[in-house]
Design a protein around this motif. Structure first.
Motif, PDB file in Angstrom:
ATOM      1  N   SER A 114       0.860  -1.171   0.000  1.00 17.60           N
ATOM      2  CA  SER A 114       0.000   0.000   0.000  1.00 17.60           C
ATOM      3  C   SER A 114       0.898   1.221   0.000  1.00 17.60           C
ATOM      4  CB  SER A 114      -0.901   0.037   1.234  1.00 17.60           C
ATOM      5  OG  SER A 114      -1.604   1.271   1.251  1.00 17.60           O
ATOM      6  N   ILE A 115       0.631   2.144  -0.900  1.00 14.28           N
ATOM      7  CA  ILE A 115       1.444   3.357  -0.924  1.00 14.28           C
ATOM      8  C   ILE A 115       0.680   4.525  -0.303  1.00 14.28           C
ATOM      9  CG2 ILE A 115       2.884   2.669  -2.850  1.00 14.28           C
ATOM     10  CD1 ILE A 115       1.132   4.404  -4.651  1.00 14.28           C
ATOM     11  N   GLY A 116      -0.449   4.201   0.306  1.00 13.18           N
ATOM     12  CA  GLY A 116      -1.168   5.208   1.075  1.00 13.18           C
ATOM     13  C   GLY A 116      -1.835   6.281   0.242  1.00 13.18           C
ATOM     14  N   SER A 117      -2.387   7.228   0.942  1.00 13.17           N
ATOM     15  CA  SER A 117      -3.048   8.331   0.247  1.00 13.17           C
ATOM     16  C   SER A 117      -2.048   9.460   0.043  1.00 13.17           C
ATOM     17  CB  SER A 117      -4.250   8.792   1.076  1.00 13.17           C
ATOM     18  OG  SER A 117      -3.880   8.867   2.423  1.00 13.17           O
ATOM     19  N   PRO A 118      -2.403  10.448  -0.762  1.00 16.30           N
ATOM     20  CA  PRO A 118      -1.449  11.502  -1.117  1.00 16.30           C
ATOM     21  C   PRO A 118      -0.776  12.159   0.078  1.00 16.30           C
ATOM     22  CG  PRO A 118      -3.394  11.669  -2.491  1.00 16.30           C
ATOM     23  CD  PRO A 118      -3.661  10.568  -1.508  1.00 16.30           C
ATOM     24  N   GLU A 119      -1.529  12.362   1.187  1.00  8.72           N
ATOM     25  CA  GLU A 119      -0.918  13.062   2.340  1.00  8.72           C
ATOM     26  C   GLU A 119       0.277  12.292   2.878  1.00  8.72           C
ATOM     27  OE1 GLU A 119      -4.801  12.086   3.726  1.00  8.72           O
ATOM     28  OE2 GLU A 119      -4.538  12.494   1.593  1.00  8.72           O
ATOM     29  N   CYS A 120       0.089  10.972   3.086  1.00  5.21           N
ATOM     30  CA  CYS A 120       1.186  10.253   3.705  1.00  5.21           C
ATOM     31  C   CYS A 120       2.326  10.031   2.715  1.00  5.21           C
ATOM     32  CB  CYS A 120       0.717   8.947   4.329  1.00  5.21           C
ATOM     33  SG  CYS A 120      -0.047   7.805   3.226  1.00  5.21           S
ATOM     34  N   ARG A 121       1.984  10.087   1.438  1.00  7.28           N
ATOM     35  CA  ARG A 121       3.067   9.978   0.459  1.00  7.28           C
ATOM     36  C   ARG A 121       3.963  11.205   0.527  1.00  7.28           C
ATOM     37  NH1 ARG A 121       0.228   8.296  -4.914  1.00  7.28           N
ATOM     38  NH2 ARG A 121       2.234   8.196  -5.948  1.00  7.28           N
ATOM     39  N   ILE A 122       3.366  12.362   0.791  1.00 10.41           N
ATOM     40  CA  ILE A 122       4.171  13.576   0.901  1.00 10.41           C
ATOM     41  C   ILE A 122       5.154  13.442   2.052  1.00 10.41           C
ATOM     42  CG2 ILE A 122       4.092  16.039   1.493  1.00 10.41           C
ATOM     43  CD1 ILE A 122       1.373  16.116  -0.032  1.00 10.41           C
ATOM     44  N   ASN A 123       4.650  12.936   3.189  1.00  8.33           N
ATOM     45  CA  ASN A 123       5.530  12.735   4.348  1.00  8.33           C
ATOM     46  C   ASN A 123       6.624  11.703   4.057  1.00  8.33           C
ATOM     47  OD1 ASN A 123       4.000  14.541   5.778  1.00  8.33           O
ATOM     48  ND2 ASN A 123       2.693  12.954   6.700  1.00  8.33           N
ATOM     49  N   TYR A 124       6.191  10.620   3.449  1.00 11.94           N
ATOM     50  CA  TYR A 124       7.154   9.561   3.166  1.00 11.94           C
ATOM     51  C   TYR A 124       8.205  10.032   2.179  1.00 11.94           C
ATOM     52  CZ  TYR A 124       9.222   5.258   1.532  1.00 11.94           C
ATOM     53  OH  TYR A 124      10.125   4.300   1.194  1.00 11.94           O
ATOM     54  N   ARG A 125       7.742  10.759   1.192  1.00 12.79           N
ATOM     55  CA  ARG A 125       8.622  11.304   0.190  1.00 12.79           C
ATOM     56  C   ARG A 125       9.734  12.129   0.828  1.00 12.79           C
ATOM     57  NH1 ARG A 125       7.772  14.247  -5.371  1.00 12.79           N
ATOM     58  NH2 ARG A 125       9.297  15.850  -4.951  1.00 12.79           N
ATOM     59  N   ALA A 126       9.325  12.981   1.768  1.00 14.38           N
ATOM     60  CA  ALA A 126      10.290  13.829   2.471  1.00 14.38           C
ATOM     61  C   ALA A 126      11.265  12.969   3.273  1.00 14.38           C
ATOM     62  CB  ALA A 126       9.550  14.798   3.389  1.00 14.38           C
ATOM     63  N   ALA A 127      10.721  11.935   3.933  1.00 11.04           N
ATOM     64  CA  ALA A 127      11.566  11.058   4.743  1.00 11.04           C
ATOM     65  C   ALA A 127      12.568  10.316   3.863  1.00 11.04           C
ATOM     66  CB  ALA A 127      10.691  10.073   5.505  1.00 11.04           C
ATOM     67  N   LEU A 128      12.093   9.885   2.741  1.00 16.38           N
ATOM     68  CA  LEU A 128      12.964   9.143   1.824  1.00 16.38           C
ATOM     69  C   LEU A 128      14.068  10.045   1.293  1.00 16.38           C
ATOM     70  CD1 LEU A 128      13.297   6.384   0.478  1.00 16.38           C
ATOM     71  CD2 LEU A 128      11.895   7.200  -1.416  1.00 16.38           C
ATOM     72  N   GLN A 129      13.693  11.264   0.947  1.00 18.04           N
ATOM     73  CA  GLN A 129      14.700  12.202   0.447  1.00 18.04           C
ATOM     74  C   GLN A 129      15.747  12.482   1.519  1.00 18.04           C
ATOM     75  OE1 GLN A 129      12.012  15.260  -0.902  1.00 18.04           O
ATOM     76  NE2 GLN A 129      12.633  14.959  -3.039  1.00 18.04           N
ATOM     77  N   LYS A 130      15.258  12.622   2.734  1.00 22.70           N
ATOM     78  CA  LYS A 130      16.171  12.883   3.852  1.00 22.70           C
ATOM     79  C   LYS A 130      17.146  11.717   4.021  1.00 22.70           C
ATOM     80  CE  LYS A 130      16.148  14.108   8.728  1.00 22.70           C
ATOM     81  NZ  LYS A 130      15.346  13.957   9.945  1.00 22.70           N
ATOM     82  N   PHE A 131      16.599  10.505   3.898  1.00 24.95           N
ATOM     83  CA  PHE A 131      17.444   9.319   4.038  1.00 24.95           C
ATOM     84  C   PHE A 131      18.464   9.214   2.900  1.00 24.95           C
ATOM     85  CE2 PHE A 131      18.235   5.007   2.511  1.00 24.95           C
ATOM     86  CZ  PHE A 131      18.876   4.461   3.605  1.00 24.95           C
ATOM     87  N   LEU A 132      18.028   9.544   1.702  1.00 29.52           N
ATOM     88  CA  LEU A 132      18.888   9.343   0.527  1.00 29.52           C
ATOM     89  C   LEU A 132      19.928  10.447   0.361  1.00 29.52           C
ATOM     90  CD1 LEU A 132      16.321   8.061  -2.136  1.00 29.52           C
ATOM     91  CD2 LEU A 132      18.222   6.768  -1.147  1.00 29.52           C
ATOM     92  N   LYS A 133      19.648  11.590   0.958  1.00 23.88           N
ATOM     93  CA  LYS A 133      20.509  12.744   0.719  1.00 23.88           C
ATOM     94  C   LYS A 133      22.004  12.461   0.953  1.00 23.88           C
ATOM     95  CE  LYS A 133      20.070  17.650   0.649  1.00 23.88           C
ATOM     96  NZ  LYS A 133      19.350  18.832   1.145  1.00 23.88           N
ATOM     97  N   PRO A 134      22.359  11.844   2.086  1.00 18.98           N
ATOM     98  CA  PRO A 134      23.785  11.563   2.317  1.00 18.98           C
ATOM     99  C   PRO A 134      24.388  10.639   1.251  1.00 18.98           C
ATOM    100  CG  PRO A 134      22.468  11.129   4.297  1.00 18.98           C
ATOM    101  CD  PRO A 134      21.516  11.398   3.201  1.00 18.98           C
ATOM    102  N   HIS A 135      23.534   9.858   0.566  1.00 22.52           N
ATOM    103  CA  HIS A 135      24.027   8.903  -0.436  1.00 22.52           C
ATOM    104  C   HIS A 135      23.937   9.451  -1.854  1.00 22.52           C
ATOM    105  CE1 HIS A 135      24.074   5.764   2.651  1.00 22.52           C
ATOM    106  NE2 HIS A 135      22.869   6.181   3.014  1.00 22.52           N
TER     107      HIS A 135
END
Length: 420
Positions: free
Chosen positions: A168-189
């Motif tokens: 489940s990729i959730g609804s748009p709201e939680c995707r926005i949050n997840y998106r930000a979290a993922l970007q934060k995680f990937l940034k150092p890499h």
RNA sequence: GUGGGUGUAGCUCAAUAGGUUAGAGCACCUGAUUGUGGUUCAGGAGGUUGUGGGUUCGAGACCCAUCACUCACCCCA
């Protein structure tokens, strides 16, 4: 082969009779099972306004950015051959106000699609999909039904070794949050990412999860999971989908990395893969798209569907036996005087629903019998001058080789009484 | 768009290390005495070796280019 003869366009193929019987059998099965589930066929035009796809599928997707067959017609309109079907069906759903006529609409399709990709096994430029789209319900029952329907079709075709992957990729709201979290995680890499992933980092970071580069997969092992970002409603919805699948005894594998490529997906996403296909191993992909109709200017309406690649399904059905339409009767004629009688007799037999053939090349008796044998007919009717004169036709049983005389005016009745 | 593999008869494939007229099986057509299929036997037709150039006394084979097919990458059904 002559170089100058015109060939089919790269990535397209002719479906010759030997192949087309398989297609027919597949299509029959699809129509049968979808009707058990209460789905009705929708047929949409082969091409649409380009805007339809750029808006729904997503400007950044490969489909829209580099794979569409698009052109500007003589009236200056930008048109595109359908690269996928959900957008067209949603457009039709909105255009004809189907949601007002009925609160729930369950549609299926069997159609040809076009994408300008480099062809390979199981991937063509003109390819065919069957699929379903169900509009109107946001409840998990329909998610389970759609998945069960897909599984049921593949089962009825006798396919084995299929795997259902679920997320489940959730609804748009939680995707926005997840998106930000993922970007934060990937940034150092970031510097370790491939060029395409770097590009996606801003446009569509979720698709980085789809990567096949092994060093990226390794990096992603510790990435946050979208399941931790689902809202309570999304999580409840997904849990219920899973519960239903358990009740239906459908096996699945939860795949937190499964994000579908197209922009319109929300909540449930799934795919069905086969290990017997080579690189193009997905035979079916689908999911929920609750925001799609609104995105296209219609009333907000939840929806879910799947699309399955028919060429890929047929690759898996290769070993299956298919029955050709059998020729039942072959009329053998001798001499020009018999021709009129033969053509009339063939017509009469065909009108009785008997599959009947006769010689169209004015060949010898022997050649005609040979042909009849090759066609595996049950009976041959032999008409020569002798038979014409006496009104007694020879009816030959091809299995036993026995022959018996039958009067011309009783031949239809006689043939009808035989078993084929 | 990028990379690998392969192009010989309708199909599946041969052709020693470059050496006469490129072969076989299947399929196709004809025949084996009068109007009877399958099996068998005999015969026939079918190729500018994808195309263009090059090396060589000589190229299906070697080299270059090009096209097609195919598999994979990207991405997707």
């Amino acid at each position: 082969m002559n170089n100058k003869t015109i060939r089919a366009i790269k990535g397209t193929q002719d479906i010759l009779p030997e192949e087309s019987i398989k297609w027919q059998s597949l299509e029959d099965q699809i129509r049968k099972i979808t009707s058990h589930y209460g789905y009705h066929e929708i047929r949409t035009p082969a091409f649409e306004k380009t805007k339809l796809f750029s808006r729904s599928v997503g400007e950044e997707t490969d489909i829209v950015s580099k794979e569409m067959y698009s052109w500007t017609d003589q009236g200056g309109e930008d048109l595109t051959l359908k690269p996928e079907l959900t957008a067209s069906v949603a457009r039709a759903f909105i255009q004809h106000n189907l949601g007002r006529i009925n609160p729930i609409n369950k549609l299926y399709y069997i159609d040809a699609l076009f994408r300008r990709e480099r062809p390979q096994k199981g991937r063509y430029r003109q390819f065919h999909q069957f699929g379903v789209e169900a509009f109107g319900s946001e409840h998990p029952e329909i998610d389970a039904e759609v998945i069960a329907l897909a599984i049921s079709i593949f089962k009825s075709l006798g396919l084995e070794g299929l795997k259902l992957n679920l997320n489940s990729i959730g609804s748009p709201e939680c995707r926005i949050n997840y998106r930000a979290a993922l970007q934060k995680f990937l940034k150092p890499h970031f510097s370790e990412l491939t060029e395409t992933s770097q590009k996606r980092f801003n446009d569509n970071p979720l698709r980085i999860l789809d990567t096949k580069a092994s060093h990226e997969i390794k990096i992603l092992e510790d990435a946050p999971n979208i399941s931790d970002y689902l809202t309570n409603e999304d999580q409840t919805h997904f849990n219920e989908v899973i519960e239903y699948l358990d009740i239906l005894e459908i096996q699945y594998k939860l795949m937190p990395r499964l994000v579908r490529g197209l922009d319109y997906y929300t909540r449930t996403t799934f795919e069905i893969t086969s290990s017997n296909l080579g690189a193009q191993n997905a035979i079916c992909g689908g999911g929920r798209y609750d925001g799609l109709t609104e995105m296209l200017g219609g009333k907000p309406t939840p929806g879910i569907g799947f699309a399955a690649g028919m060429e890929r399904v047929l690759l898996l059905m290769k070993s299956k036996q298919f029955n050709k339409n059998k020729v039942q009767i072959y009329i053998v004629s001798l001499g020009e005087k018999t021709r009129a009688t033969v053509i009339k007799l063939a017509q009469d037999l065909r009108n009785q629903s008997l599959n009947t053939e006769f010689d169209l090349l004015r060949r010898s008796l022997k050649a005609q019998l040979k042909e009849a044998n090759k066609m595996n007919v049950k009976y041959a009717i032999i008409i020569g001058d002798k038979e014409l004169e006496s009104n007694q036709l020879e009816v030959k049983d091809f299995l036993t080789g026995n022959q018996q005389k039958v009067e011309l005016n009783k031949i239809i009745e006689h043939m009808n009484s035989l078993s084929f």
